[in-house]
Design a protein around this motif. Structure first.
Motif, PDB file in Angstrom:
ATOM      1  N   LEU A  52      87.754  24.075 -32.586  1.00 49.31           N
ATOM      2  CA  LEU A  52      88.107  25.350 -33.193  1.00 49.31           C
ATOM      3  C   LEU A  52      87.028  25.769 -34.184  1.00 49.31           C
ATOM      4  CD1 LEU A  52      91.937  24.919 -33.852  1.00 49.31           C
ATOM      5  CD2 LEU A  52      90.857  26.605 -32.344  1.00 49.31           C
ATOM      6  N   ALA A  53      86.586  24.798 -34.981  1.00 51.78           N
ATOM      7  CA  ALA A  53      85.604  25.123 -36.017  1.00 51.78           C
ATOM      8  C   ALA A  53      84.308  25.609 -35.384  1.00 51.78           C
ATOM      9  CB  ALA A  53      85.358  23.904 -36.901  1.00 51.78           C
ATOM     10  N   ALA A  54      83.918  24.980 -34.269  1.00 52.70           N
ATOM     11  CA  ALA A  54      82.665  25.373 -33.630  1.00 52.70           C
ATOM     12  C   ALA A  54      82.739  26.801 -33.115  1.00 52.70           C
ATOM     13  CB  ALA A  54      82.351  24.423 -32.473  1.00 52.70           C
ATOM     14  N   ARG A  55      83.923  27.211 -32.750  1.00 56.63           N
ATOM     15  CA  ARG A  55      84.045  28.541 -32.156  1.00 56.63           C
ATOM     16  C   ARG A  55      84.385  29.632 -33.150  1.00 56.63           C
ATOM     17  NH1 ARG A  55      84.725  24.758 -28.746  1.00 56.63           N
ATOM     18  NH2 ARG A  55      83.960  25.012 -26.611  1.00 56.63           N
ATOM     19  N   PHE A  56      85.229  29.275 -34.094  1.00 56.69           N
ATOM     20  CA  PHE A  56      85.734  30.352 -34.956  1.00 56.69           C
ATOM     21  C   PHE A  56      85.423  30.121 -36.417  1.00 56.69           C
ATOM     22  CE2 PHE A  56      88.652  29.655 -31.345  1.00 56.69           C
ATOM     23  CZ  PHE A  56      88.324  30.791 -30.623  1.00 56.69           C
TER      24      PHE A  56
END
Lengths: 1089, 494
Positions: free
Chosen positions: B167-171
């Protein structure tokens, strides 16, 4: 005897300053007994031709002039004395306009000094003391000498005597003459209100706030010579000076002898010889078996006439442009009256075989009319710009320019601007403007306003309506003509000023096509036609996939299958006959030969419809009514069309043969209808026309119908030759559709936007014709749609004569927001194919946003990634460092194993369909209706669209479907036509105004609707026309949102056809008013008509 | 079912439903009302924060027991708001995020008795309450919610199975942060918005005050304090409000306004002196608050005019440039805003309409098109083209003049015959046709009292008679009219 000529006159072509049309000013000057009149608009000659024409009609000399507003603040009135001086002046204005942005002009005194020799000039006496006046006069005097004046006028500010005394002194010191003018802004005192309103529009203020920006009084009108003499009783020499200028400035626009360019004529040959050479060699190529005798005679006749009138170079110029297009592989075809010419066919400008048609060459060129011929050529719309730039390059911008179009106030824009100036509140103005529906004569009907809840008797509204009526028809700005080029042998900018267009790389002259006509200047219409693009792409595809290498001319003619297909109204995508009106005409007309197509094209037009010619023709064709001719003389005119006039030529011939018009008069009648309608003109024509026919023994009823039809033709009718040119494209596109349905669909989609239908409907239609459609895919799709061979099941055989069966692979152009540049990157680096998203990003360098768009469109099927997984992965790439990814160092690194993809929730079928529509505007999985059917109300029982043909005429039916098109044609008296699509086909609804009033919201806003009503069927299968006359309509759009998504996401939006008038309103073409597309789509923004 | 939806343009909505009644949104008023409700909510806790433009966040830590527990508190809030006429939703939870999510997205938060609307501090219980709510309940930006939606992630519960790093990598960290805070894994303070206006001073007294002298003295002190604050920030007050809290719980207030920013305590005190008499101290006042409700930037340099500038204004500047403002302030505050006017030039061609009264305190520059005296001076002769003052009603005169536009040769005014020595003119002034049109209309329909504008075009002449007296005469209408025109005296040149 006091003589005077008003020489400082601002017409309404000095936009938002002058408050009278040039012709009004000219006529008034004549009435008042002026010796002559000049038009001196600011930095423009845009209105001068109209004044010229009006002056010739009225019999008063026109002094050609212009007012130059210079950067230094001085204003000069210039009246050229000779053709040379005029040319210099036109060049000067071009210079100023080319320097400035559209609609403005930048000149200083030095520019003027260099160009004004040979003109009479007056410096306009300034309103306020100007210390530089003396030096300006001195500098001008060096160039202009005794023809320099100081123009004085009465301001009626109480200090006129002192002000004039000052100028008298200045003039004496500077040794220049005085000239009396009245700085005229309108022809009669009664125009003062409109003049004030124009000031407010220009200054963007209201009347109440305009203050001193308005004139204090209404003295700026044309005054009788005696009154001028009285006003300048102390300066009689200033009055006399006006006559002296008139005497010297004898230049007339009639002297602008037009000369065609020489370029296309090879040295050593006369233009006429060259044309003859081309015509005969072309004819030999067109008829390899020998030119038919009839055609040979025709060509000889035409060549003789062309020679007599000296038009050879014009033909050669057009030929040259057409040859250029052909050399670049750009399809083109002449349209309009040029199709009457066998020479045009022989030299390849037009495509209608004169051997097949009865040509009326005189419609094209006539010695009697002595007007230049008008050749219009259509080019592929995507590549027309190449042709335009070729012309600019070949002839230079001083010699070639696009004609202008004068954009005039329409009732709607007039009321908007007047309302603002009168200080009406914004919502009242909006409402007033919205209430004005039509364009036509009854645009401003108080009854409309009362119906909309506006009190037309309230004083300001009443005033606004009156003034708007007066303002309607005023020119507002110049725009570029769609493609009319003027090319000259000498410098074009010495004929007419050239200005920059709003579009880059375009230059436009100041005159429109009527002006050019009036002066006998030729123009060549370089028009854009989407269908030509489509046909070229289709022919290329056929050749590439093993078919014959066809051209427009070589497509097999008169193939019965093509006519059979059209007779079933199986015409989606076919040029001109794909509209709903055409589709309901086809099964009744059942075209069986080329000429039937010509009729088909011409008959579904407002002209014949308004003239009520359609039904008599159909009845006669079906044999239910005898073919009769009102008279023997009309039998020759109307024989081909069973006694019913359908073409413009026929209407004109009736005027000549049956109403006793002179040929020139008949043409003027047509033009009077086509151009801005001046009520008086038309009325006198009508009296003469009907009177003439009655006199010759025709029934009044027939005469009235004929006249009504001519009225319709003026703006909306087709001449036979034009219909024939179009019919040719109808046939070619139908032939492609009939024998190469996959190719046809691909070419149509690749030529979007064009035509009537959205890609979804084209794809649907192709599927119905057995074409396999394949989804867009990163490993298989190009930007454009392509064709892929279909593996034949054993024993299957390809269609006879049409090569191997082909499947249509949708191109990436169907993917919403995906750009062509990105598609090119993707395909260029594709090689043997991609194996992962990361690889695409690395090798093709696609942006993350593009990858996301592809993922949304589910274009990663060949990587076995579903839509959600692909999006998850593409999002994961978005935080990479692009500079690292692109660097060669990293590019060589082997890709590590992809991270495991978490399990994302499965997608339902409904969601997938909804997402398909969101990203591709279509779905290959299922039709939304198929999925929604279980949720729709159970009563009334719905009929599938495809089953409608099984229902009896008059039976009650109910259908539900996506709304494809809503239309309210002007000729249909408020009836709305709506087309619904369900999973089996389409249903055509007819909604009467009363029903519309009851179900207004559903009609306007519905995306998915359910309609119940009575079935109306005509004809027998398969030539059926079926309509549902709606009695009730329910908006079921809310069910569409059931398909896919949760809260906060897009609502489902079916792909409306381009012809839909709610979403694609056609009326208001004002630049800058386009709304953001998405918003406009979700909420239909305006009423349709 | 009119087919209307939020976000539609008004024109569209009218097209759907022509009979639509339209009321315009008052965002400012809504916000003011929300602030008032927030102030009212301080009865439950001092920590009240505004939440967007339609919500309130109350930190009730340690406050709920005062009204008998959380459930009672929630019920009390909803009941009272309902009585005041507001529909409201409310939830109580251990984290602000959870309360927000449940109040706005929970299934049942309208009824005062819903038990689901109260969530204990146990993280698993929070999770259970939240998992079924849509992702928008995490207070994420709409485009992020949309992206997650496309991935099939629609409920908060859908996020638990996804790798945090993914999630962190994307958002970015936002989703993880919001989850942590909402679920109580990370702390989130409520920052109550300062509801008090910035410019406020307050004095409380051990002994209630009531005498006028005491009140005046306290006002002086309050003004001194607030002016010092204003000076520090280079502001001046345009409006000040004095509010007095009496020991019986009632409160009295008065306000003053000035024409320009002021921070001179003495000048302000003079303005208040007259208002203080309206304050009824009752049994005594225990607190007094001085609030500057309207301030304007006011730098120190403006206070001292250079002698040269002062001299320039005194010599020939328009009268309102002379510093009459203290005087104007004083009498305007005494007599009311509309009572004191100043004259301004309105750009209109009709002479008697060129003068308009404007409220003295109205900032200058507001008339639509202010004119200048300069427009009444001939640019060619530099002479004034019209007298400084006009007769209130033009006076008829008998004139002999040359036809059609000649100036008067002789004229008889008030029985005295004047012979004209020289004349300028005519200055032609046409009526304002749109006003004439309206007048005619009004006369047709009903009797309106609007002063009538003459529908005739006037020709004005500047006349000098043989005695050197100068007059401004006009001929009312042209000679071409059916009846010969009348002449009028409209003013006398000084």
């Amino acid at each position: 005897m006091t003589g005077y000529a008003e020489l400082q006159v601002t017409s309404n072509f000095d936009f938002l300053r002058g408050a009278a049309h040039p012709h009004e000013l000219v006529m008034r000057a004549k009435e008042l007994g002026h010796a002559a009149i000049a038009i001196t608009d600011r930095n423009t000659l845009a209105g001068i031709v109209r004044a010229h024409v009006a002056a010739k009609d009225a019999g008063i000399p026109l002094v050609v002039g212009v007012r130059l507003d210079l950067d230094e603040g001085a204003s000069l009135l210039c009246w050229p004395q000779s053709r040379t001086a005029y040319g210099q002046l036109a060049r000067l204005i071009s210079l100023g306009q080319r320097r400035a942005k559209k609609g403005s002009c930048k000149l200083d005194l030095a520019d003027a000094l260099a160009a004004l020799a040979g003109s009479s000039v007056a410096v306009v006496a300034p309103d306020l003391p100007d210390p530089t006046l003396a030096s300006t006069l001195a500098r001008l005097r060096e160039i202009i000498g005794d023809d320099l004046h100081l123009a004085i006028h009465h301001l009626y500010r109480g200090d006129d005597a002192q002000r004039l005394a000052h100028f008298v002194a200045v003039a004496r010191r500077s040794r220049v003459k005085l000239l009396a003018t009245n700085d005229v802004h309108h022809h009669v005192p009664a125009r003062r209100p409109l003049q004030d309103v124009l000031v407010c529009i220009r200054e963007k203020c209201t009347l109440d706030a305009a203050g001193y920006r308005l004139f204090a009084h209404g003295e700026r009108h044309l005054k009788p010579p005696a009154e001028m003499a009285r006003l300048f009783a102390r300066h009689p020499e200033a009055i006399a000076a006006s006559l002296e200028i008139v005497r010297r400035c004898r230049f007339s626009l009639d002297e602008l002898r037009y000369e065609y360019p020489d370029e296309p004529v090879p040295t050593g040959r006369t233009p006429q010889a060259q044309l003859e050479f081309l015509a005969w060699s072309g004819a030999a190529a067109r008829w390899p078996d020998g030119v038919p005798e009839k055609v040979r005679a025709q060509i000889l006749h035409e060549i003789a006439l062309i020679d007599r009138l000296g038009y050879a170079r014009y033909f050669l110029t057009v030929h040259d442009i057409v040859e250029f297009a052909k050399s670049r592989g750009i399809l083109c075809q002449g349209r309009g009256s040029a199709a009457n010419s066998a020479v045009c066919y022989a030299i390849g400008i037009t495509a209608v075989d004169p051997a097949q048609m009865d040509l009326l060459f005189e419609r094209f060129i006539s010695a009697a009319r002595n007007e230049p011929p008008d050749i219009d050529v259509d080019f592929e719309h995507e590549r027309r710009e190449e042709v335009i730039q070729y012309i600019y390059e070949k002839y230079g911008r001083e010699r070639a320019g696009l004609a202008a179009t004068v954009i005039c106030y329409r009732p709607k824009s007039a009321i908007r601007d007047v309302g603002k100036a009168l200080g009406l509140s914004q919502d009242v103005v909006a409402k007033l403007a919205d209430t004005i529906w039509g364009w036509g004569r009854d645009g401003l009907d108080p009854a409309h306003f009362r119906a909309a809840g506006i009190d037309p008797d309230s004083p300001r509204v009443d005033l606004a309506l009156r003034l708007a009526r007066e303002l309607t028809g005023f020119p507002r700005h110049l725009s570029q003509h769609v493609g009319g080029f003027v090319i000259t042998q000498g410098r074009l900018d010495e004929v007419v000023p050239i200005a920059n267009a709003a579009m880059a790389d375009r230059t436009v002259i100041e005159w429109d096509k009527d002006d050019l006509d009036a002066l006998g200047i030729l123009k060549i219409d370089v028009l854009a036609l989407g269908m030509l693009t489509c046909i070229r792409k289709a022919l290329d595809l056929i050749a590439r996939h093993g078919g014959a290498d066809h051209t427009l001319a070589s497509v097999p003619r008169e193939v019965p299958d093509v006519y059979e297909m059209l007779s079933r109204a199986d015409s989606i995508g076919v040029f001109q006959v794909e509209s709903r009106a055409q589709m309901s005409m086809l099964p009744r007309l059942k075209p069986a030969c080329f000429y039937d197509l010509v009729i088909e094209v011409a008959i579904v037009r407002p002209g014949p419809i308004q003239g009520d010619m359609v039904h008599p023709y159909l009845r006669r064709r079906e044999g239910s009514e005898p073919v009769e001719f009102p008279s023997a003389e009309l039998e020759t005119v109307l024989g081909k069309t069973l006694g019913v006039p359908l073409f413009q030529e026929q209407a004109m011939r009736i005027a000549i043969v049956a109403a006793g018009f002179e040929p020139v008069e008949a043409d003027r009648l047509r033009r009077a209808m086509a151009a801005f309608r001046r009520a008086g003109d038309i009325h006198s024509f009508e009296t003469k026309f009907i009177g003439g026919m009655l006199q010759r023994g025709y029934a009044r009823d027939f005469a009235m119908r004929c006249f009504k039809q001519i009225e319709g033709f003026g703006t909306y009718g087709f001449p036979e030759s034009h219909a024939a040119s179009f019919a040719h494209l109808v046939y070619v596109s139908a032939w492609i559709k009939c024998f190469h349905p996959a190719v046809f669909a691909a070419a149509l989609i690749n030529s979007q936007p064009m035509g009537f239908y959205a890609p979804a409907q084209i794809v649907r239609d192709a599927r119905a014709h057995g074409v396999e459609i394949r989804a867009p895919d990163i490993n298989h799709s190009d930007w454009n749609c392509t064709l892929e061979p279909v593996e034949m099941p054993p024993g299957g055989s390809p269609d006879a004569g049409s090569g191997p069966a082909l499947a249509l692979r949708l191109g990436l152009r169907c993917v919403k927001s995906f750009s062509e540049a990105e598609a090119i990157k993707l395909t260029a680096a594709r090689g043997d194919g991609y194996h992962s998203i990361a690889e695409i990003k690395r090798r093709a360098g696609l942006s993350s946003a593009s990858l996301d768009r592809l993922a949304r469109a589910d274009a990663f099927g060949s990587l076995a990634l579903n839509r959600r997984t692909a999006q998850w992965q593409s999002l994961g790439l978005s935080n990479d460092h692009p500079e690292l990814a692109d660097s060669p160092l990293f590019a060589r690194l082997p890709l590590g194993p992809p991270l495991p993809v978490p399990r994302l929730p499965e997608m339902s079928r409904g969601e997938a369909v909804a997402d398909d529509y969101a990203a591709l505007q279509m779905s290959l999985r299922a039709h939304p209706l198929e999925l929604l059917r279980p949720f729709l109300p159970q009563r009334p029982v719905l009929t599938l669209a495809a089953r409608l043909e099984d229902c009896a005429d008059g039976s009650s039916v109910a259908v539900a479907g996506l709304v494809l098109v809503r239309q309210q044609p002007g000729s249909a008296k408020g009836v709305i036509f709506m087309t619904l699509e369900d999973e089996t086909g389409i249903a055509n609804l007819i909604i009467w105004p009363k029903t519309f009033a009851r179900f207004r919201a559903a009609v306007r806003g519905g995306r998915l609707v359910q309609a119940r009503g009575r079935l109306q069927r005509q004809g027998v299968s398969p030539y059926l026309v079926i309509h549902v006359v709606v009695q009730g309509l329910a908006d079921l759009s809310i069910h569409l949102d059931r398909l896919g998504r949760g809260a906060g996401s897009d609502s489902f939006q079916p792909p409306l056809a381009r012809a839909d008038e709610v979403r694609h309103p056609t009326r208001d073409n004002q630049p800058g008013l386009e709304q953001t597309p998405d918003r406009a789509k979700l909420f239909p923004s305006r009423d349709f008509h | 079912m009119l087919g209307l939806a939020p976000g539609m343009s008004l024109a569209d909505a009218r097209a759907y439903a022509p009979e639509l009644d339209v009321a315009f949104a008052d965002r400012h008023g809504d916000m003011k009302m929300l602030e008032r409700i927030a102030r009212w909510a301080r009865r439950y806790t001092p920590h009240v924060a505004l939440d967007g433009n339609d919500g309130l966040m109350l930190d009730i830590t340690g406050a709920a027991h005062l009204v008998g527990g959380e459930a009672r508190l929630r019920r009390d809030v909803l009941d009272r708001l309902a009585k005041l006429g507001f529909a409201a939703r409310a939830a109580i939870a251990a984290t602000p995020g959870a309360a927000w999510a449940i109040a706005r997205f929970g299934a049942a938060t309208m009824r005062a008795t819903d038990a689901d609307a109260i969530v204990a501090s146990d993280p698993t219980q929070i999770r259970r309450a939240l998992d079924a709510l849509p992702i928008a309940a995490l207070r994420l930006a709409p485009n992020l919610v949309e992206t997650l939606d496309r991935l099939g992630l629609r409920r908060i519960g859908d996020l638990h199975d996804l790798p945090r790093h993914g999630l962190a990598a994307r958002f970015g960290s936002i989703i993880n942060d919001r989850l942590d805070r909402t679920l109580g894994r990370a702390a989130e303070p409520i920052s109550p918005l300062p509801l008090a206006p910035a410019w406020m001073v307050q004095l409380a007294f051990a002994e209630p005050v009531s005498t006028p002298e005491d009140l005046a003295r306290i006002v002086d002190r309050l003004l001194a304090q607030i002016c010092a604050q204003l000076a520090l920030a280079e502001f001046g007050a345009r409006r000040l409000e004095l509010s007095c809290h009496r020991i019986d719980g009632r409160h009295e207030s008065c306000a003053i306004a000035t024409s320009s920013p002021v921070r001179d305590p003495r000048r302000l005190a003079r303005l208040f002196a007259e208002k203080l008499t309206t304050i009824d101290p009752g049994l005594g006042i225990e607190t007094m608050t001085m609030t500057a409700t309207l301030v304007e930037a006011f730098s120190a340099a403006q206070l001292t005019l250079t002698p040269a500038a002062r001299a320039a204004i005194d010599s020939f500047g328009p009268p309102d440039a002379i510093d009459l403002s203290p005087f104007i302030d004083q009498i305007t505050n005494r007599l009311g805003a509309d009572a004191i006017v100043r004259l301004a030039i309105d750009q209109r061609h009709i002479p008697e309409l060129t003068q308009i009264p404007l409220p003295a305190l109205q900032p200058s520059g507001s008339p639509a098109s202010p004119g200048t005296i300069e427009s009444w001076r001939s640019p060619w002769t530099r002479a004034p083209t019209r007298p400084l003052r006009l007769l209130p009603i033009p006076d008829p005169v008998e004139v002999t003049a040359e036809l059609p536009e000649g100036p008067p040769l002789t004229f008889r005014w008030r029985r005295i015959l004047h012979r004209v020595r020289s004349a300028d003119g005519p200055e032609r002034l046409a009526p304002e046709w749109w006003i004439i049109f309206e007048q005619r209309h009004a006369r047709r329909n009903s009797a309106q009292h609007r002063p009538l504008q003459s529908a005739r075009t006037r020709d004005y002449y500047r006349i000098e008679d043989e005695d050197g007296r100068r007059f401004w005469l006009f001929r009312d209408g042209p000679w071409s009219a059916p009846a010969p025109p009348h002449w009028f005296m409209h003013g006398i040149f000084a």
